[in-house]
Design an enzyme around this catalytic site. Sequence first.
Site, PDB file in Angstrom:
ATOM      1  N   HIS A 126       0.902  -1.491  -0.052  1.00 25.04           N
ATOM      2  CA  HIS A 126      -0.088   0.029   0.086  1.00 25.04           C
ATOM      3  C   HIS A 126       0.836   1.423  -0.242  1.00 25.04           C
ATOM      4  CE1 HIS A 126      -3.357   2.115   1.126  1.00 25.04           C
ATOM      5  NE2 HIS A 126      -3.000   3.524   1.401  1.00 25.04           N
ATOM      6  N   GLU A 127       2.026   1.247   1.078  1.00 23.45           N
ATOM      7  CA  GLU A 127       2.217   2.434   0.831  1.00 23.45           C
ATOM      8  C   GLU A 127       3.891   2.043   0.107  1.00 23.45           C
ATOM      9  OE1 GLU A 127       1.648   4.498   3.179  1.00 23.45           O
ATOM     10  OE2 GLU A 127       0.255   3.722   4.166  1.00 23.45           O
TER      11      GLU A 127
ATOM     12  N   HIS B  25       2.270   4.361  -3.018  1.00 22.69           N
ATOM     13  CA  HIS B  25       1.648   5.605  -3.067  1.00 22.69           C
ATOM     14  C   HIS B  25       3.628   6.746  -3.202  1.00 22.69           C
ATOM     15  CE1 HIS B  25      -1.581   6.512  -0.354  1.00 22.69           C
ATOM     16  NE2 HIS B  25      -1.664   5.825   0.148  1.00 22.69           N
TER      17      HIS B  25
ATOM     18  N   GLU C 104      -4.989   7.847  -2.617  1.00 20.07           N
ATOM     19  CA  GLU C 104      -6.003   6.280  -2.227  1.00 20.07           C
ATOM     20  C   GLU C 104      -5.476   5.226  -3.603  1.00 20.07           C
ATOM     21  OE1 GLU C 104      -5.830   4.564   0.346  1.00 20.07           O
ATOM     22  OE2 GLU C 104      -4.924   6.389   1.164  1.00 20.07           O
TER      23      GLU C 104
END
Lengths: 498, 498
Positions: A264-265, A268, A294
């Site tokens: 997830h990170e 980003h 997101e």
Amino acid sequence: MELNYALEQLSLLQKKMYAYNSASSALYLDSVTVAPKDTAEGRGVALGILAGESQKLMTSPEVGELLSFLSEHKSELSHVEQRQVEELQRSYERMSRIPADEYMEYAILTNEASDVWHKAKETSDFALFAPVLEKLVNFNIKFAGYYDSTKAPYDALLDEYERGADMAFLDEFFGTVRERLVPLIKAIGEKPQIDDSFLHRHYPVEAQRKFSDYLMEILQLDRGHCGIGETEHPFTLEFNNKDVRITTNYKEDSLADSMYSVIHEGGHAKYELGIRDDLQYTCLTGGVSMGVHESQSRFYENIIGRSRPFIEAIFPKMQEFFPEQLKDVTAEQMYRAVNKVEPSLIRTEADEMTYSLHVMIRYEIEKQLIDKTLAVKDIPQVWNRLYKEYLGVDVPDDRRGCLQDSHWSGGSFGYFPSYALGSAYGAQMLQNMEKEMDVWTAVGKGDLTGVSAWLGDKVHQYGSLMTPAEIVKNACGQFDPTVYTDYLTKKYTELYHL
Amino acid sequence: MELNYALEQLSLLQKKMYAYNSASSALYLDSVTVAPKDTAEGRGVALGILAGESQKLMTSPEVGELLSFLSEHKSELSHVEQRQVEELQRSYERMSRIPADEYMEYAILTNEASDVWHKAKETSDFALFAPVLEKLVNFNIKFAGYYDSTKAPYDALLDEYERGADMAFLDEFFGTVRERLVPLIKAIGEKPQIDDSFLHRHYPVEAQRKFSDYLMEILQLDRGHCGIGETEHPFTLEFNNKDVRITTNYKEDSLADSMYSVIHEGGHAKYELGIRDDLQYTCLTGGVSMGVHESQSRFYENIIGRSRPFIEAIFPKMQEFFPEQLKDVTAEQMYRAVNKVEPSLIRTEADEMTYSLHVMIRYEIEKQLIDKTLAVKDIPQVWNRLYKEYLGVDVPDDRRGCLQDSHWSGGSFGYFPSYALGSAYGAQMLQNMEKEMDVWTAVGKGDLTGVSAWLGDKVHQYGSLMTPAEIVKNACGQFDPTVYTDYLTKKYTELYHL
């Protein structure tokens, strides 16, 4: 004023803002990683001064004059310069409309609120937090008027986090989510449940760290420009497109927690690292909105990271990192386990299917709070009712209920919807990506080059050069939330034999 | 101007300087600990801007007026305020003489130089570093003129690190060192050598980390206010008297390396943590000079840390941390081993006896570099010759020769002598301490409370409230380098049966 001189000043102004941001980021990063525990006071003094200097700079009459001058000479500017002036003028006007004393009072309030919220959460005592929360709500209603007095207050607040999104748009979006996903979740609940117990065997931190290194490699994150650290709550922090940090949190009784935090990170981070060089050290760098950000993190986390081809690709490697723990597990079992649907109390631990319902609950509450149809004291009751209605779970206390998130204590109202919008954007990006290329053959080989290039081309490179709506249009086409609900319906119908 | 208003402005000015320093420190700390390796560029931009803003602030006409006003009202100020005004005025005058663009250029250069030096050291390629070093030397010669044009450039630079020290003073100091220590080292070389092979058994990092925790405890360093990290080169970094960080570097084949880094940096940390609260966030906090700072670090490292009573006190604990490695070793053997004299190539690994000769070599080279009697390209040749002459060792390559230290890459010329002055100050402090209290009985029990209180009282608390010369006078009395050479002569005569 000479145009060339003005353009130099424009560049210097933005570099200064970059420097103040870098400074605050470095102090923040230190505070959540290595700083000794009793050192908050001195850091607070430094951060307060830096915030004050940065605010003073961005509201100074000289900057106002500079931006006016450049606006008048718009036709002589490059497209990138035009956009810089537009964005800076927008910030300048907004910041200038907030009276300095109110801004200061609000800064003190949010600082205090964070403390109060921590204590209230610890003791599950909503009544302790309520008076501060009420003040925060009232400040935000007032600030909404400063941001845009022509809009309903909540619309003005939403616009701060996801420019262009308003209640009309979100009501329709969440309407579709409610209508399509609530019954689906009920149907899943009536089916035999997936066994994910092997995800909770003992996974030593050292082995998980090595697994993270591998995931960073699969994500094609250049370690020379992207660091990975460990903090209580995972996050991504960008200094510029050559320096991004992500963090994760290892739990020895859970394999999936850190694994999906890293992915997830990492999503980003890929966004920030993919922004064009010519936008660096300007107000146009950085992801364009929370929703679009997101969309990238959740694209990597869910659409890729929880896909069957991806799991099949990395599973042999997972078995190498965790030979004992995974010796009796198949790739298919792993795929099913990381996609287990389980209505729960905590948003940050929610699965792909139920996540947007957690967000919807906050949206509904915020909307009513800001238009004053819900009193702060009644939040717990509404919260608990909605969790029962949408997710079928009973909230045992406010600590695991309406006190779980830090956002309101930080004064963020209108931020939550972006979490769910991101997933919907992502589903449409996938649809378009699939039209243009064979996504899954490469992913099935653990090769994310194509995915990365597509997102880089349609989203990452632009930073904030385009508006969120333009980026969404560019990567998704016309927004259509049923693409998202269809994606989930198809995936989970197969998984749960519905 | 109202006096009260002026005093408020004085306080705000110093808080701003503190904030800029904190920001730069946090960025620096990050860069040497967790930052990914290819991220120097963006950090350089931020550091350059922050340095520029800080320089602009400290040279602004408003600050000039404020300081003049306060100087005129000196009699109405408290002693602390008077000293603040004096020190700020001194900086104001110096900084006003450095043109802003040169200052900025220099900040960017030092950031770049650090990268180049790392690469040059790695590949032992002095020619790679030489052009940057030449620029740094020229900048420093120019800056020396801005600091004090009435002095020889190297005197002006020396004065920056140790106010009051100049070449006349140092020539005399190093003259005594050369005359007394070079023959002593030769005499030691002709004696049977001490066996320290057990210090180079295998000492796993994990056990060494626990040993560091123990040393921090013995040094009475509060972990809530003093962190310990790991970097290639150990250092101490202070944010304020409640937030200090030290770092060390673990080598698995050496017990003493990290042990004495922790004690050395711990000595620096004790200084910073011991400064009075009312000096925080002002220009009077922070150790008063490099020389006085080194007097504290080397006092703990050598005078205490390498004393027989201290080793006797901690040795049983050392055996607990390293039971296998030290099972056949006695406290006396440990005492002798950590005091082994061995002329070597690397300053940071030098023993107490030869250390000041390493410093003397750098002093002689810097002196000639800055008065332009030595060209940058000739450094390696002179370096190697002096190592042979004073220490009798052959330098095999520049990595272990003139590229070993980072100081020049950071633009520090005139810093080195303070390393040796500190040892000399320390020896005089010990002499005075022994007159006033029984130092060694408590140290022999591992109790440093008395030592800590004495140094806190005579040195630490004052920060920069007194000048370096006043602090030296306060703690040492009249400076006399033979106290230092006598201390070494006595200790090593006994150790080596001279």
